[in-house]
Write an enzyme that holds these catalytic residues in place. Structure first.
Site, PDB file in Angstrom:
ATOM      1  N   GLY A 148       0.800  -1.221   0.000  1.00  0.00           N
ATOM      2  CA  GLY A 148       0.000   0.000   0.000  1.00  0.00           C
ATOM      3  C   GLY A 148       0.832   1.270   0.000  1.00  0.00           C
ATOM      4  O   GLY A 148       0.421   2.283   0.573  1.00  0.00           O
ATOM      5  N   ALA A 149       1.984   1.235  -0.661  1.00  0.00           N
ATOM      6  CA  ALA A 149       2.867   2.401  -0.694  1.00  0.00           C
ATOM      7  C   ALA A 149       2.678   3.248  -1.939  1.00  0.00           C
ATOM      8  O   ALA A 149       3.317   4.297  -2.075  1.00  0.00           O
ATOM      9  CB  ALA A 149       4.332   1.963  -0.607  1.00  0.00           C
ATOM     10  N   SER A 167      -8.524   0.962  11.178  1.00  0.00           N
ATOM     11  CA  SER A 167      -9.477   2.046  10.956  1.00  0.00           C
ATOM     12  C   SER A 167     -10.357   2.234  12.182  1.00  0.00           C
ATOM     13  O   SER A 167     -10.743   1.248  12.828  1.00  0.00           O
ATOM     14  CB  SER A 167     -10.355   1.736   9.743  1.00  0.00           C
ATOM     15  OG  SER A 167     -11.463   2.616   9.671  1.00  0.00           O
ATOM     16  N   GLY A 185      -1.997   7.472  -1.552  1.00  0.00           N
ATOM     17  CA  GLY A 185      -2.536   7.864  -0.262  1.00  0.00           C
ATOM     18  C   GLY A 185      -1.478   8.025   0.816  1.00  0.00           C
ATOM     19  O   GLY A 185      -0.357   8.467   0.573  1.00  0.00           O
ATOM     20  N   ILE A 186      -1.839   7.630   2.036  1.00  0.00           N
ATOM     21  CA  ILE A 186      -0.933   7.831   3.154  1.00  0.00           C
ATOM     22  C   ILE A 186       0.316   6.964   3.027  1.00  0.00           C
ATOM     23  O   ILE A 186       1.390   7.327   3.522  1.00  0.00           O
ATOM     24  CB  ILE A 186      -1.635   7.566   4.497  1.00  0.00           C
ATOM     25  CG1 ILE A 186      -1.986   6.092   4.671  1.00  0.00           C
ATOM     26  CG2 ILE A 186      -2.868   8.435   4.645  1.00  0.00           C
ATOM     27  CD1 ILE A 186      -2.535   5.774   6.059  1.00  0.00           C
ATOM     28  N   GLY A 187       0.195   5.825   2.347  1.00  0.00           N
ATOM     29  CA  GLY A 187       1.360   4.973   2.155  1.00  0.00           C
ATOM     30  C   GLY A 187       2.429   5.649   1.321  1.00  0.00           C
ATOM     31  O   GLY A 187       3.626   5.522   1.606  1.00  0.00           O
ATOM     32  N   TYR A 199     -15.857  -4.082   5.389  1.00  0.00           N
ATOM     33  CA  TYR A 199     -14.638  -3.291   5.631  1.00  0.00           C
ATOM     34  C   TYR A 199     -14.419  -3.064   7.125  1.00  0.00           C
ATOM     35  O   TYR A 199     -13.335  -3.359   7.655  1.00  0.00           O
ATOM     36  CB  TYR A 199     -14.732  -1.958   4.900  1.00  0.00           C
ATOM     37  CG  TYR A 199     -13.564  -1.035   5.184  1.00  0.00           C
ATOM     38  CD1 TYR A 199     -12.345  -1.223   4.550  1.00  0.00           C
ATOM     39  CD2 TYR A 199     -13.683   0.004   6.104  1.00  0.00           C
ATOM     40  CE1 TYR A 199     -11.265  -0.387   4.812  1.00  0.00           C
ATOM     41  CE2 TYR A 199     -12.621   0.843   6.374  1.00  0.00           C
ATOM     42  CZ  TYR A 199     -11.411   0.642   5.724  1.00  0.00           C
ATOM     43  OH  TYR A 199     -10.347   1.466   6.003  1.00  0.00           O
TER      44      TYR A 199
END
Length: 313
Positions: free
Chosen positions: A9-10, A150, A13-15, A194
């Site tokens: 997940g890099a 989350s 977004g935040i990644g 989710y």
């Protein structure tokens, strides 16, 4: 000392923000990104180019990639095996970190992966578990595993503003299969899948803290509500427009976190700048308590046993 951190997940977004911080702030880091197809190679090249442009000297950094489709356990297993082999050959410096940041949310609870598991549960829970277990004996202490979770797992208005239903826990054998929730073809069911998967991830972090060897710490990181990260990329056009254009304005309020702030906080957790004992839940930039429901040793043990069965070769 040279060391390796592996991250999913890099690419967005935040990644993506966290990746830049990790490379700039951690000397002698070999950063290994796990991404689907050719995107990992592109990301590795981008990060290396950005770093070279910012630094006047070579700090020993390197960026490489391994390809994996996180929705396929066979693909995850192949990626983890490749990482193990590279570590054993000495092609990678000692492994000091794994960041399971990738996450997905579908518009239903019926999306099925190649092994027959529901895809939200596969990406958000089983893929991380398989990486942790296959890399477990290759970590060089002190090491840190960080799993992005989350605050939707609380299931109340304060934490999700009514946008995501709370978790609906069931037997892991039910949760792992398509159709686990009422009206499984709806977006509400997809969002329930989710929030439930993020509760499951916290359960497993607690179990890792009990089971992993000393020196391998595991932390759950909650970035808060971060608009514009691509999490809702499978949603309909109205929802995607709102996430991209309208909801980002909420970062000016206490109800949301900007992508830059969340990515920086994630890097702080990975690097240990945010001090967090193993098994902790980090809410943005501080250790806090997750939901009362998330502390259930019997449920955590049951989930561990099921995840072991689901990910067995």
């Amino acid at each position: 000392m040279k060391h390796t951190i592996v991250m999913t997940g890099a690419s967005r977004g935040i990644g993506r923000v966290a990746a830049g911080h990790l490379l700039r702030r951690s000397a002698d880091l070999h950063f290994l990104v796990v991404a689907r197809g050719s995107s990992g190679g592109r990301l590795a090249a981008e990060l290396a180019a950005e770093l070279a442009a910012e630094l006047t000297t070579d700090g020993g950094h390197a960026v490489s990639h391994v390809s994996a489709d996180l929705g396929s356990l066979d693909s995850v297993r192949s990626a983890a095996t490749e990482i193990r082999d590279r570590l054993d050959r000495g092609d990678l410096p000692p492994l000091r970190g794994f960041v399971g940041n990738a996450g997905i949310q579908y518009t239903n609870a019926l999306t099925e992966g190649p092994e027959g598991f529901e895809s939200t549960f596969t990406v958000n829970v089983l893929a991380n578990h398989l990486f942790v277990r296959l890399l477990q004996d290759r970590f060089a202490a002190p090491a840190r595993i960080v799993i992005t979770v989350s605050d939707t797992h609380f299931g109340d208005f304060r934490h999700n503003l009514g946008m995501v239903p709370g978790p609906s826990w069931k037997s892991p054998d039910v949760l792992a299969r398509p159709g686990a929730f009422a009206r499984p073809d709806t977006a509400v069911a997809g969002r329930t899948a989710y929030s439930t998967s993020k509760l499951a991830a916290i359960h497993l972090v607690h179990e890792y803290a009990r089971r992993l060897p000393a020196g391998i710490d595991t932390v759950a990181y909650n970035p808060g509500f971060v608009p514009g990260t691509g999490l809702a990329r499978h949603a309909g056009p109205v929802s995607r427009f709102a996430m991209r254009r309208i909801l980002p304005m909420m970062t000016l309020t206490p109800f949301a976190t900007s992508r830059d702030a969340a990515g920086r906080s994630l890097a702080d957790v990975v690097l240990g700048t945010t001090v967090a004992p193993t098994g902790s839940y980090v809410d943005r930039d501080r250790v806090a308590r997750s939901s009362e429901e998330s502390y259930d040793p019997l449920r955590e043990g049951e989930l561990w046993e099921a995840a072991e069965r689901f990910t067995a070769a």
